[in-house]
Design a protein around this motif. Structure first.
Motif, PDB file in Angstrom:
ATOM      1  N   PHE A  67      63.336 -91.018   2.327  1.00  0.00           N
ATOM      2  CA  PHE A  67      64.082 -91.820   3.127  1.00  0.00           C
ATOM      3  C   PHE A  67      64.523 -91.633   4.745  1.00  0.00           C
ATOM      4  O   PHE A  67      64.539 -92.311   5.918  1.00  0.00           O
ATOM      5  CB  PHE A  67      65.564 -91.884   2.569  1.00  0.00           C
ATOM      6  CG  PHE A  67      66.612 -92.552   3.021  1.00  0.00           C
ATOM      7  CD1 PHE A  67      66.659 -94.031   3.184  1.00  0.00           C
ATOM      8  CD2 PHE A  67      67.525 -91.952   3.704  1.00  0.00           C
ATOM      9  CE1 PHE A  67      67.606 -94.879   3.662  1.00  0.00           C
ATOM     10  CE2 PHE A  67      68.609 -92.534   4.531  1.00  0.00           C
ATOM     11  CZ  PHE A  67      68.762 -93.989   4.413  1.00  0.00           C
ATOM     12  N   LEU A  68      64.922 -90.164   4.907  1.00  0.00           N
ATOM     13  CA  LEU A  68      65.181 -89.575   6.012  1.00  0.00           C
ATOM     14  C   LEU A  68      63.862 -89.646   6.986  1.00  0.00           C
ATOM     15  O   LEU A  68      64.080 -90.097   8.359  1.00  0.00           O
ATOM     16  CB  LEU A  68      65.520 -87.912   5.978  1.00  0.00           C
ATOM     17  CG  LEU A  68      66.789 -87.894   5.056  1.00  0.00           C
ATOM     18  CD1 LEU A  68      66.967 -86.176   5.001  1.00  0.00           C
ATOM     19  CD2 LEU A  68      67.934 -88.117   5.774  1.00  0.00           C
ATOM     20  N   THR A  83      59.217 -84.605  12.562  1.00  0.00           N
ATOM     21  CA  THR A  83      59.947 -85.896  12.992  1.00  0.00           C
ATOM     22  C   THR A  83      61.229 -85.670  13.685  1.00  0.00           C
ATOM     23  O   THR A  83      61.527 -86.191  14.668  1.00  0.00           O
ATOM     24  CB  THR A  83      60.104 -86.744  11.948  1.00  0.00           C
ATOM     25  OG1 THR A  83      58.825 -86.975  11.102  1.00  0.00           O
ATOM     26  CG2 THR A  83      60.399 -88.079  12.251  1.00  0.00           C
ATOM     27  N   ALA A 113      61.413 -95.254  12.163  1.00  0.00           N
ATOM     28  CA  ALA A 113      61.775 -96.513  12.579  1.00  0.00           C
ATOM     29  C   ALA A 113      62.697 -96.502  13.686  1.00  0.00           C
ATOM     30  O   ALA A 113      62.356 -97.350  14.505  1.00  0.00           O
ATOM     31  CB  ALA A 113      62.672 -97.171  11.332  1.00  0.00           C
ATOM     32  N   LEU A 114      63.545 -95.465  13.759  1.00  0.00           N
ATOM     33  CA  LEU A 114      64.342 -95.636  14.929  1.00  0.00           C
ATOM     34  C   LEU A 114      63.442 -95.205  16.351  1.00  0.00           C
ATOM     35  O   LEU A 114      63.533 -95.749  17.327  1.00  0.00           O
ATOM     36  CB  LEU A 114      65.238 -94.386  14.961  1.00  0.00           C
ATOM     37  CG  LEU A 114      66.714 -94.742  13.885  1.00  0.00           C
ATOM     38  CD1 LEU A 114      67.434 -93.681  13.511  1.00  0.00           C
ATOM     39  CD2 LEU A 114      67.434 -96.018  14.648  1.00  0.00           C
ATOM     40  N   GLY A 143      61.397 -91.801   7.236  1.00  0.00           N
ATOM     41  CA  GLY A 143      61.183 -93.207   7.261  1.00  0.00           C
ATOM     42  C   GLY A 143      62.084 -93.829   8.422  1.00  0.00           C
ATOM     43  O   GLY A 143      61.880 -94.328   9.151  1.00  0.00           O
ATOM     44  N   SER A 144      63.140 -93.351   8.148  1.00  0.00           N
ATOM     45  CA  SER A 144      64.582 -93.828   9.067  1.00  0.00           C
ATOM     46  C   SER A 144      64.420 -93.250  10.500  1.00  0.00           C
ATOM     47  O   SER A 144      64.512 -93.924  11.263  1.00  0.00           O
ATOM     48  CB  SER A 144      65.906 -93.312   8.596  1.00  0.00           C
ATOM     49  OG  SER A 144      65.975 -93.830   7.144  1.00  0.00           O
ATOM     50  N   LEU A 145      63.754 -91.982  10.760  1.00  0.00           N
ATOM     51  CA  LEU A 145      63.533 -91.677  11.845  1.00  0.00           C
ATOM     52  C   LEU A 145      62.369 -92.162  12.496  1.00  0.00           C
ATOM     53  O   LEU A 145      62.496 -92.551  13.774  1.00  0.00           O
ATOM     54  CB  LEU A 145      63.735 -90.138  11.858  1.00  0.00           C
ATOM     55  CG  LEU A 145      64.669 -89.253  11.800  1.00  0.00           C
ATOM     56  CD1 LEU A 145      64.386 -87.692  11.328  1.00  0.00           C
ATOM     57  CD2 LEU A 145      65.593 -89.214  12.767  1.00  0.00           C
TER      58      LEU A 145
END
Length: 217
Positions: free
Chosen positions: A23-24, A144, A30-31, A26-28
Motif C-alpha cells: 500500500f505504501l 521509493t 502513484a503520487l 503503491g501510493s508513493l
C-alpha cells in the motif's frame, strides 16, 4: 527504523506487513507518477516514459548478471540514457520519438543479451518486467521514499518547468535555464521509473505516467 514503522502500522491496521508495504509503495508511486506525468503529457513525451522504462531493463539485466542489487545498477544506467536522449534532442535533427526509439531498442536488446549470459534462469527479471507489488521489500520502499524526497527537493523548480512546458521560447528569452532544467527533469523521471519498476513493472509504469494526466487534461 523503516521496519519498525511497518510493524507499527501492521499492528494498528491488523494487516500483514507485506500488504502495508504494498500500500505504501503503491501510493508513493502513484503520487510521483502524477507529479511528473503532467510534464510528460504536456510536452508530448508520452513515449519517453515507455522508452526509459524499457531502457532501465538493460540496467536491471546488468545488475542480475553481476550479482548485485539490480536497482543500484539500473538507476545510473537509466539516468545516463535519459541524459543522452536530452543531449541528442538538442544537438541533432532527429525527432524525440526517433531518439527514444533508438535507445529503447538498443537497451532492450542489451538486456536480453545480458540475461542470456546469466548462469541460470532468474525470476527477478520477470518481477521487474511485470511488477510484483506484493513482494515489495523494505529496501524497495526506502528507494521509493528516496525518490519522493528528491522530488520534494526539486519542487521549487516546478514553476520553471511549467513555464518552459507552455512557452519554451519565452522562458529562454526570460533567461530561464530551460536546457539545464530538461536534464534535471529527465533525471528525476528516470529515478521514479527505476524505483517504480519493482512495484508496477516496466510494462505498466508508462501507463501511470500518461493515462491519469491525459484524463485530467
Amino acid at each position: 527504523m523503516t521496519i519498525t514503522m511497518i510493524e507499527f502500522l501492521a499492528s494498528q491496521t491488523g494487516l500483514p506487513q507485506f500488504l502495508v508495504l504494498a500500500f505504501l509503495a503503491g501510493s508513493l508511486v502513484a503520487l510521483l507518477s502524477a507529479f511528473y506525468g503532467v510534464f510528460v503529457v504536456q510536452r508530448s513525451l508520452g513515449f519517453l516514459g515507455n522508452g526509459l522504462a524499457h531502457a532501465a531493463f538493460g540496467g536491471v539485466a546488468l545488475g542480475i548478471l553481476l550479482g548485485v542489487e539490480p536497482l543500484a545498477v539500473a538507476l545510473p544506467f537509466t539516468i545516463a540514457i535519459s541524459a543522452g536522449i536530452v543531449w541528442l534532442r538538442e544537438h541533432s535533427r532527429l525527432g524525440a520519438d526517433t531518439i527514444i526509439g533508438i535507445f529503447f531498442s538498443v537497451s532492450m536488446a542489451l538486456g536480453i543479451l545480458l540475461l542470456s549470459k546469466t548462469p541460470r534462469f532468474n525470476t527477478d527479471a520477470f518481477a521487474y518486467l511485470f511488477g510484483s507489488i506484493l513482494s515489495v521489500r523494505p529496501m524497495d520502499l526506502l528507494a521509493t521514499c528516496g525518490a519522493a524526497l528528491v522530488t520534494l527537493a526539486c519542487a521549487p523548480l516546478w514553476g520553471r518547468w511549467a513555464y518552459a512546458t507552455f512557452d519554451r521560447e519565452l522562458a529562454l528569452a526570460d533567461k530561464i535555464p530551460s536546457q539545464r532544467d530538461d536534464y534535471i527533469l529527465s533525471a528525476c523521471l528516470a529515478l521514479v521509473i527505476v524505483v517504480a519498476m519493482k512495484v508496477v513493472g516496466i510494462t505498466l509504469i508508462a501507463a501511470f505516467l500518461v493515462i491519469p494526466p491525459a484524463a485530467a487534461r
